[in-house]
Design a protein around this motif. Structure first.
Motif, mmCIF file in Angstrom:
data_model
loop_
_atom_site.group_PDB
_atom_site.id
_atom_site.type_symbol
_atom_site.label_atom_id
_atom_site.label_comp_id
_atom_site.label_asym_id
_atom_site.label_seq_id
_atom_site.Cartn_x
_atom_site.Cartn_y
_atom_site.Cartn_z
ATOM 1 N N PRO A 189 1.034 -1.429 0.229
ATOM 2 C CA PRO A 189 0.055 0.106 0.183
ATOM 3 C C PRO A 189 1.060 1.067 0.266
ATOM 4 C CG PRO A 189 0.014 -0.967 2.091
ATOM 5 C CD PRO A 189 0.544 -1.889 1.220
ATOM 6 N N GLN A 190 0.217 2.528 -0.239
ATOM 7 C CA GLN A 190 1.162 3.364 -0.861
ATOM 8 C C GLN A 190 0.142 4.723 0.286
ATOM 9 O OE1 GLN A 190 3.691 4.191 -2.344
ATOM 10 N NE2 GLN A 190 3.254 1.668 -2.824
ATOM 11 N N ALA A 191 1.167 5.191 0.788
ATOM 12 C CA ALA A 191 0.251 6.952 1.955
ATOM 13 C C ALA A 191 -0.500 7.966 0.994
ATOM 14 C CB ALA A 191 1.713 7.120 2.145
ATOM 15 N N GLY A 192 -1.331 7.704 1.743
ATOM 16 C CA GLY A 192 -2.198 8.441 1.048
ATOM 17 C C GLY A 192 -3.383 8.031 0.381
ATOM 18 N N GLN A 193 -3.480 6.942 -0.372
ATOM 19 C CA GLN A 193 -4.590 6.332 -1.134
ATOM 20 C C GLN A 193 -5.430 5.165 0.088
ATOM 21 O OE1 GLN A 193 -4.450 6.311 -4.118
ATOM 22 N NE2 GLN A 193 -2.403 6.817 -4.965
ATOM 23 N N GLU A 194 -6.883 5.238 -0.954
ATOM 24 C CA GLU A 194 -7.778 4.581 -0.392
ATOM 25 C C GLU A 194 -7.826 3.666 -1.581
ATOM 26 O OE1 GLU A 194 -11.002 7.017 -0.017
ATOM 27 O OE2 GLU A 194 -9.933 8.297 1.832
ATOM 28 N N TYR A 195 -7.813 2.078 -1.020
ATOM 29 C CA TYR A 195 -8.124 1.021 -2.283
ATOM 30 C C TYR A 195 -9.733 0.933 -2.173
ATOM 31 C CZ TYR A 195 -3.100 1.713 -2.057
ATOM 32 O OH TYR A 195 -1.376 1.730 -2.360
ATOM 33 N N GLU A 196 -9.794 0.486 -3.043
ATOM 34 C CA GLU A 196 -11.292 -0.197 -3.531
ATOM 35 C C GLU A 196 -11.385 -1.525 -3.624
ATOM 36 O OE1 GLU A 196 -14.263 2.292 -4.842
ATOM 37 O OE2 GLU A 196 -13.493 1.973 -6.487
ATOM 38 N N ALA A 197 -11.686 -2.941 -3.957
ATOM 39 C CA ALA A 197 -12.216 -4.167 -5.019
ATOM 40 C C ALA A 197 -13.432 -3.958 -5.607
ATOM 41 C CB ALA A 197 -12.165 -4.859 -3.877
ATOM 42 N N ARG A 198 -13.220 -4.077 -7.318
ATOM 43 C CA ARG A 198 -14.256 -4.596 -8.075
ATOM 44 C C ARG A 198 -14.116 -5.673 -8.420
ATOM 45 N NH1 ARG A 198 -13.241 0.395 -12.017
ATOM 46 N NH2 ARG A 198 -13.848 2.010 -11.183
ATOM 47 N N VAL A 199 -15.318 -6.109 -7.424
ATOM 48 C CA VAL A 199 -15.568 -7.429 -7.780
ATOM 49 C C VAL A 199 -16.821 -8.256 -8.429
ATOM 50 C CG1 VAL A 199 -16.460 -10.233 -6.380
ATOM 51 C CG2 VAL A 199 -14.448 -7.360 -5.532
ATOM 52 N N THR A 200 -16.392 -9.261 -9.948
ATOM 53 C CA THR A 200 -18.010 -10.118 -10.309
ATOM 54 C C THR A 200 -18.060 -11.154 -9.458
ATOM 55 O OG1 THR A 200 -16.311 -9.706 -12.110
ATOM 56 C CG2 THR A 200 -17.792 -10.848 -12.260
ATOM 57 N N LEU A 201 -20.012 -11.343 -9.373
ATOM 58 C CA LEU A 201 -20.215 -11.883 -8.006
ATOM 59 C C LEU A 201 -20.589 -13.437 -9.485
ATOM 60 C CD1 LEU A 201 -22.415 -8.754 -6.954
ATOM 61 C CD2 LEU A 201 -20.494 -10.608 -5.529
ATOM 62 N N PRO A 202 -21.075 -14.324 -8.433
ATOM 63 C CA PRO A 202 -21.466 -15.287 -9.023
ATOM 64 C C PRO A 202 -22.258 -15.311 -10.155
ATOM 65 C CG PRO A 202 -20.990 -15.795 -6.833
ATOM 66 C CD PRO A 202 -20.644 -13.922 -7.208
ATOM 67 N N ASP A 203 -23.440 -14.531 -10.059
ATOM 68 C CA ASP A 203 -24.234 -13.961 -11.115
ATOM 69 C C ASP A 203 -24.231 -12.781 -12.520
ATOM 70 O OD1 ASP A 203 -24.451 -11.946 -10.083
ATOM 71 O OD2 ASP A 203 -26.302 -11.703 -9.002
ATOM 72 N N GLY A 204 -22.703 -12.515 -12.669
ATOM 73 C CA GLY A 204 -22.460 -12.192 -13.016
ATOM 74 C C GLY A 204 -22.374 -10.212 -12.957
ATOM 75 N N SER A 205 -23.181 -10.037 -11.843
ATOM 76 C CA SER A 205 -23.349 -9.115 -11.766
ATOM 77 C C SER A 205 -21.644 -8.357 -11.228
ATOM 78 C CB SER A 205 -24.338 -8.185 -10.959
ATOM 79 O OG SER A 205 -24.383 -8.925 -9.668
ATOM 80 N N THR A 206 -21.588 -6.962 -10.942
ATOM 81 C CA THR A 206 -20.808 -6.041 -10.241
ATOM 82 C C THR A 206 -20.433 -5.969 -9.234
ATOM 83 O OG1 THR A 206 -20.343 -4.459 -11.763
ATOM 84 C CG2 THR A 206 -19.511 -6.031 -12.507
ATOM 85 N N GLY A 207 -19.037 -5.332 -7.615
ATOM 86 C CA GLY A 207 -19.833 -4.793 -6.693
ATOM 87 C C GLY A 207 -18.739 -4.385 -5.953
#
Length: 858
Positions: free
Chosen positions: A250-268
């Protein structure tokens, strides 16, 4: 796909170890020859808290409605897993998918063991139920330490209906579909866990991923980690158990998020934990027969660059495996090597402390059994004829071949049983060495103890990256010795107890309050015998405890409480025997599939089970069986809504609160009675009430009637003042012949008050100064039907055993390490699995299996 997944996993671990090793300084942790303060306090905790662990061996992994769930309970000390216990009372219950407790068992332990059973009514709906086992003492650490196991129950013999109305089976299918839709509508939960607890800007580490659906079961999915500039920094993919990990800096000052592909094909989109600008990073890797621990430190901005002191403590269930101390400067990486050759098997809890003994990072890793117990189960034949004698030899020995005494239980059940995928497959080894120390739900624990492969080892490590420690927190352990157990609310039960706290309406404790317990008459006592009355006092923390109840029969008691100054302005918070699972920690199990319910294996099993139940009903009449008559419509009120009455046909008059508009507006039961009961006069004398049942002769010199609350006699009417009118169901008046059943005590008439909870537990309704409780009785386990057949004896009646062929809950293996089991095959042909579970007297888990076949036509 799995191969590439494993290659990537090994590559991440190898790169991290290489990167850490490159930054090592010449100095490292110095092992301490004597126990440190941390190790001493850890020993004090285990000595004072005396934690316990429970386990249930079930005869089957899944059941059909109408069958009996046979179980053997083990209660061990969690430190050494010795098959004895301080607690002598164990509670076992079965919880429905909606958190309702359906069946309860109170069991008296002997040498930490007891057998029991739960009869599953044949009207029980298909679903995944949860069986739990725990003691009063275990509740002080929360429900996370209870033994829990999900068990599928299939309504495999539901009748076929020709009615135009939806059948019971169809209604169950619709309910499951609705439940599935609800779970599907709930967004899956994806969480991220930096190794050790935190990640620090600029320091490479590993991040665990845990993806689960609403039921708590894992999800296979893929995701991409993005920084605040929407740039990809990492990718991950979870297998079917829903857990994985990836390397990350991780880097200072950064905010991280994950983009996830769910089993039904949608994303979260899911956020990762915030990056710390300073702090500690702890990484652990298994290399051969040791764990290599790497520590790095980033001081706060502007802080002096002086070396920081640190300590490392590693233990398995309170037994120290490593204790070291040292100093670390920014930019350094310190390494400690923890050998596991002589460490106990189980979870190795590694904690990093700073110079003030503050825990800064923790990591759980698993120490495999290097010298497992050897258990062999050998049938004398591979195939048997119907009703032929079966003999099984049991041999238990240590890893070096020495005989080992043990306490075991044995089940022999059909292999072609019901589907078990919706439940949890576990055994005594998986629970003692793994899940008993973890918080939260663990899916199919037995999977982690299958023969070692890279996939299994990686899955276990990912589990421990994402699953929390449940035994204690260091703030408690590092307090004053004994302070943890001194603050426990629930007692260590050697017999049945009744305890709780005295509080005011604001939940403020009432220390040193006075208590009076009125014990109801036992069976066989004469009605004119004096009741048992016990006097006690709450302690300085407002806790109280009554002990020594024999548990031979269920007993009703009434408790009155007063403040030290005699006021009844106090509430009794009674300890419940069977706590309902907390909503926050409850994952509703995934409903069983209607398609599976209609599958040929389930239909075939249902036919065998149904035939077994019919034969038991015909040839072994048993009022405790699980068979419930079908196609019978019962109308009327629920017994839980209509309290029982001891005076049917004897009452002079009855007053029901449901017939009085605005009844809840009255301050007490006496105001409610005024002018509404013929022949009963109620006079208010300021703070007290006098009641006269006219027409009764006074031979005792007193005019007050006998007062009853849910059938329990009260010393006077004052106790009724504290019961909310909203909780009163009805009031009965008895005189003449009705009152005569109470002898001279009913000479002035009888006023019987029934609450809406009837004769059951009234303790969960706050009422000033009074509570009524129905104490449980110890459950008397039934004996498994195992007939004996003489050679050449003609079959006089069918043998119903078609599912579980044999169940022996207590098999004691003596010092010779050998024992033999004998029973007879039944009429049902098929393949059966004999399984053994238990513990040696040295505390090692014991498991073994063997296959046998009964020949003949199914």
């Amino acid at each position: 796909m799995i191969d590439s997944y494993l290659r990537r996993a090994v590559g991440v671990a190898g790169l991290l170890v290489a990167a850490l090793a490159a930054g090592l300084t010449a100095s490292g942790f110095r092992p301490l020859p004597d126990p440190t303060l941390l190790a001493r306090r850890l020993a004090d905790f285990y000595r004072s808290a005396q934690p316990e662990v429970s386990y249930l061996h079930l005869d089957q992994d899944a059941y059909a409605a109408g069958e009996t769930m046979w179980f053997k309970a083990y209660l061990l000390d969690s430190h050494a897993h010795q098959p004895d216990s301080l607690s002598k009372v164990l509670y076992v219950d079965l919880v429905a998918p909606d958190r309702r407790i359906l069946f309860k068992r109170t069991l008296a332990l002997t040498d930490g063991q007891v057998a029991g059973d739960i009869i599953l009514p044949d009207t029980l709906s298909s679903g995944v139920y949860t069986v739990r086992a725990y003691t009063s003492w275990m509740r002080n650490a929360g429900g996370g330490l209870f033994f829990t196991r999900r068990v599928p129950v299939w309504q495999a013999s539901a009748p076929v209906s020709t009615s135009t109305e939806p059948s019971a089976l169809r209604q169950a299918q619709l309910a499951r579909q609705a439940s599935r839709a609800l779970i599907a509508a709930t967004k899956p939960d994806v969480q991220f866990f930096p190794e050790g607890g935190d990640y620090v800007a600029g320091l490479q580490t590993t991040v665990g991923v845990k993806a689960v659906e609403a039921s708590g079961r894992g999800l296979a999915l893929a995701g991409v980690v993005m920084d605040g500039n929407k740039q990809e920094v990492a990718r991950f993919q979870t297998p079917v158990l829903g857990m994985s990990s990836f390397g990350f800096t991780p880097q200072a000052g950064q905010e991280y998020e994950a983009r996830v592909t769910l089993p039904d094909g949608s994303t979260g989109t899911y956020p990762l934990p915030a990056v710390k600008a300073s702090g500690w990073v702890l990484n652990v890797r298994e290399v051969g027969n040791e764990f290599r621990v790497f520590v790095r430190y980033q001081p706060p901005a502007g802080a002096p660059a002086a070396p920081a002191p640190l300590q490392l403590l590693a233990h398995v269930r309170g037994r120290p495996v490593y204790a070291g101390q040292g100093q670390i400067s920014p930019g350094q990486t310190f390494q400690a090597n923890i050998a596991t050759t002589n460490a106990p098997a189980g979870l190795l809890h590694i904690t990093l402390f700073d110079g003030t003994n503050m825990a800064q990072a923790e990591r759980l890793v698993f120490v495999a059994e290097t010298k497992p117990l050897q258990v062999h189960l050998r049938p004398d034949k591979a195939t048997y004829a119907p009703r032929e004698r079966v003999s099984l030899e049991v041999v238990v020995s240590t890893a070096d071949g020495r005989p080992a005494p043990a306490e075991l239980s044995v089940a022999v059940a059909g292999i072609n049983g019901l589907p078990t995928e919706a439940g949890d497959l576990t055994n005594v080894r998986a629970h003692l060495l793994l899940t008993s120390e973890l918080s939260g739900y663990v899916e199919n624990p037995a999977f982690y103890f299958q023969p070692g492969t890279p996939a299994r080892q990686r899955a276990l490590d990912d589990l421990l990256l994402t699953q929390g420690w449940s035994r204690f927190v260091w703030q408690q352990v590092l307090g004053e010795p004994g302070a943890v157990a001194a603050g426990y609310r629930f007692p260590l039960e050697r017999t049945l107890t009744l305890g709780g706290r005295l509080v005011r309406g604001s939940d403020k404790p009432v220390p040193n309050g006075e208590l009076t317990l009125f014990l109801d008459q036992q069976k066989g006592e004469k009605k004119d015998q004096r009741k048992d009355i016990l006097i006690s006092q709450a302690d300085a923390n407002a806790n109280f405890l009554f002990v020594g109840f024999p548990g031979l029969d269920s007993t009703r008691v009434l408790l009155q409480a007063r403040t030290p100054k005699g006021s009844s302005n106090v509430l009794l918070q009674l300890n419940e025997w069977w706590p309902r699972p907390a909503p926050a920690s409850w994952h509703p199990p995934t409903p069983l599939s209607p398609a599976v319910l209609a599958s040929p294996p389930v239909v075939a099993y249902g036919a065998r089970s149904s035939r077994q139940q019919q034969l038991e009903r015909i040839y072994r009449p048993d009022s405790t069986s699980g068979i419930v008559l079908r196609n019978v419509d019962i109308t009327g009120k629920n017994p839980d809504d209509e309290p029982f009455s001891l005076h049917k046909g004897l009452t002079t008059s009855v007053l029901r609160t449901s017939d009085i508009p605005g009844a809840n507006g009255y301050r007490n039961v006496f105001e409610l009675m005024q002018g509404r009961l013929p022949g009963v006069g109620v006079l208010n004398n300021g703070t007290t009430y006098n009641v006269v049942v006219r027409g009764m002769s006074t031979i005792t010199g007193k005019r007050q009637p006998l007062y009853l609350l849910n059938g329990l006699e009260l010393p006077d009417g004052e106790a009724l003042l504290s019961i909310p009118v909203s909780e009163i169901e009805r009031i009965e008046v008895l005189k003449y012949a009705g009152a005569a059943m109470y002898g001279v005590r009913g000479a002035n008439g009888v006023i019987a008050v029934y609450t809406k909870r009837g004769s059951g537990d009234y303790s969960d309704v706050p009422a000033a100064g009074v509570a009524v409780r129905q104490l449980p009785a110890y459950y008397r386990a039934r004996e498994f039907y195992a007939p004996h057949y003489d050679a050449g004896r003609k079959a006089d009646k069918p043998d119903p055993r078609a599912t579980t062929l044999y169940w022996q809950p207590r098999l004691t293996v003596p010092a010779s390490g050998r024992a033999r089991i004998s029973f007879y095959a039944a009429d049902q042909a098929g393949a059966f699995r004999a399984s053994i579970e238990g513990v040696s007297l040295a505390g090692q888990p014991a498991t073994a299996e063997a296959l046998l076949t009964v020949a003949g036509q199914p």
